[in-house]
Design an enzyme around this catalytic site. Structure first.
Site, PDB file in Angstrom:
ATOM      1  N   ILE A   9       0.766  -1.363  -0.028  1.00 48.94           N
ATOM      2  CA  ILE A   9       0.000   0.021   0.071  1.00 48.94           C
ATOM      3  C   ILE A   9       0.761   1.364  -0.322  1.00 48.94           C
ATOM      4  CG2 ILE A   9      -1.993   1.831   1.568  1.00 48.94           C
ATOM      5  CD1 ILE A   9      -2.924  -1.780   2.279  1.00 48.94           C
TER       6      ILE A   9
ATOM      7  N   ASP B 115      12.013   4.616   5.017  1.00 51.04           N
ATOM      8  CA  ASP B 115      11.455   2.742   5.427  1.00 51.04           C
ATOM      9  C   ASP B 115      13.022   2.192   5.472  1.00 51.04           C
ATOM     10  OD1 ASP B 115       8.500   1.002   3.746  1.00 51.04           O
ATOM     11  OD2 ASP B 115      11.265   0.048   4.698  1.00 51.04           O
TER      12      ASP B 115
ATOM     13  N   ASP C 276      14.305   3.432  11.804  1.00 50.64           N
ATOM     14  CA  ASP C 276      13.145   2.728  12.286  1.00 50.64           C
ATOM     15  C   ASP C 276      12.643   3.502  13.681  1.00 50.64           C
ATOM     16  OD1 ASP C 276      12.665   0.638  14.270  1.00 50.64           O
ATOM     17  OD2 ASP C 276      14.386   0.927  15.179  1.00 50.64           O
TER      18      ASP C 276
ATOM     19  N   ASN D 214       2.040   4.967   6.631  1.00 51.09           N
ATOM     20  CA  ASN D 214       0.981   4.027   6.724  1.00 51.09           C
ATOM     21  C   ASN D 214       2.406   2.502   7.175  1.00 51.09           C
ATOM     22  OD1 ASN D 214       0.457   1.721   4.011  1.00 51.09           O
ATOM     23  ND2 ASN D 214       2.325   2.168   4.076  1.00 51.09           N
TER      24      ASN D 214
ATOM     25  N   TYR E  23      -2.698  -7.266  16.145  1.00 48.49           N
ATOM     26  CA  TYR E  23      -3.261  -7.009  15.049  1.00 48.49           C
ATOM     27  C   TYR E  23      -4.062  -5.636  15.126  1.00 48.49           C
ATOM     28  CZ  TYR E  23      -3.292  -5.176  10.352  1.00 48.49           C
ATOM     29  OH  TYR E  23      -3.083  -4.127   8.909  1.00 48.49           O
TER      30      TYR E  23
ATOM     31  N   THR F  73      -9.012  -6.823   3.099  1.00 54.07           N
ATOM     32  CA  THR F  73      -7.548  -8.183   3.257  1.00 54.07           C
ATOM     33  C   THR F  73      -7.502  -7.453   1.871  1.00 54.07           C
ATOM     34  OG1 THR F  73      -8.120  -9.620   4.351  1.00 54.07           O
ATOM     35  CG2 THR F  73      -6.818  -9.886   2.780  1.00 54.07           C
ATOM     36  N   ALA F  74      -6.200  -6.595   1.829  1.00 53.00           N
ATOM     37  CA  ALA F  74      -5.604  -6.031   0.680  1.00 53.00           C
ATOM     38  C   ALA F  74      -4.352  -6.860  -0.155  1.00 53.00           C
ATOM     39  CB  ALA F  74      -4.667  -4.512   0.701  1.00 53.00           C
TER      40      ALA F  74
END
Length: 259
Positions: free
Chosen positions: A20, A39, A52, A79, A148, A180-181
């Site tokens: 995503i 990232d 981090d 994200n 989660y 759900t991707a």
């Protein structure tokens, strides 16, 4: 040529190396925005800064480097996140702390570092927005996703609190709740199962549309919420889930014979 509303917009996307996040970075660039990705993996096509999210100093340094590259910051897309599988007893305390530290506190660290720049964008250009990637798991009970789901429930509640807190600053805060991707993380879960094809079919069947959500569909929603033309939209939880949360439809009938 007439400039579009996203032309020149300075955007920071966390977790933008794949799935995503990568689709979101791509969509912003396609709409004319300038993007930096935060990232742990910096091997990608967009300008990337290693960060981090579990370390505050790392996050502050990364956000400063991103703003230095962009020259400003109009939009923050929180994200980045990690997954977890199992019921409430499946993970020990260390894992609960680890996943919360990335999915919830990591979001806090990034937003906290970005706030001065977002306030400036709000005052000077009226373009400040934060979009958090949440999940269908925040408001629909899913099996084997206790940890989660708990973190994503926190992200949804935090989104609404942030929207209220920063209304006076002119910073809009919203979140997207994907179903759900079809992402690398989901594929890794499928690959680890005894029957990946059957597991994929089950995931598809539980969504009313009968298919997984694409990262590009979620990216479209994120960009919509960040777009300055959505100036009256704040404190919104936008489902991108194929109707999974709100719809109750009959199971799809099985068809017999050859096709």
């Amino acid at each position: 040529m007439r400039a579009g509303p996203l032309d020149g917009l300075a955007v920071l996307v966390t977790g933008g190396a794949s799935g995503i996040g990568a689709a979101t970075a791509d969509r912003f660039v396609a709409e004319g925005a300038r993007v930096v990705v935060l990232d742990r993996d910096t091997s990608q096509e967009h300008h990337a800064v290693r960060a981090d999210l579990s370390d505050d100093a790392s996050v502050r340094a990364a956000v400063a480097a991103a703003v230095d590259h962009l020259g400003a910051l109009d939009v923050l897309v929180n994200n980045a996140g990690v997954g977890a599988v199992g019921d409430v007893a499946a993970n020990d305390d260390d894992e609960w702390h680890r996943v919360y530290d990335v999915n919830v506190v990591g979001l806090v660290r990034t937003t906290r570092a970005a706030l001065p720049h977002l306030r400036r964008a709000a005052a000077e250009r009226g373009t400040a927005a934060v979009v958090n990637t949440c999940s269908i798991a925040a408001w629909t009970g899913l099996p084997q996703r206790a940890l989660y789901s708990a973190t994503k429930g926190a992200v949804q509640a935090l989104t609404l609190a942030m929207a209220a807190d920063h209304l006076a600053d002119g910073i809009r805060v919203n979140c997207v709740n994907p179903g759900t991707a079809d992402t690398p993380w989901v594929q890794r879960l499928l690959d680890a199962s005894d029957d990946p094809a059957a597991e994929r079919a089950a995931l598809q069947a539980r969504q009313p549309t009968g298919r997984l959500v694409t990262p590009e569909e979620v990216a479209h929603a994120v960009v919509h919420l960040a777009d300055p033309r959505s100036g009256a939209t704040t404190g919104t939880v936008l489902a991108v889930d194929g109707g999974m949360h709100a719809l109750r439809v009959p199971a799809r009938p099985r068809t017999g014979g050859d096709s």
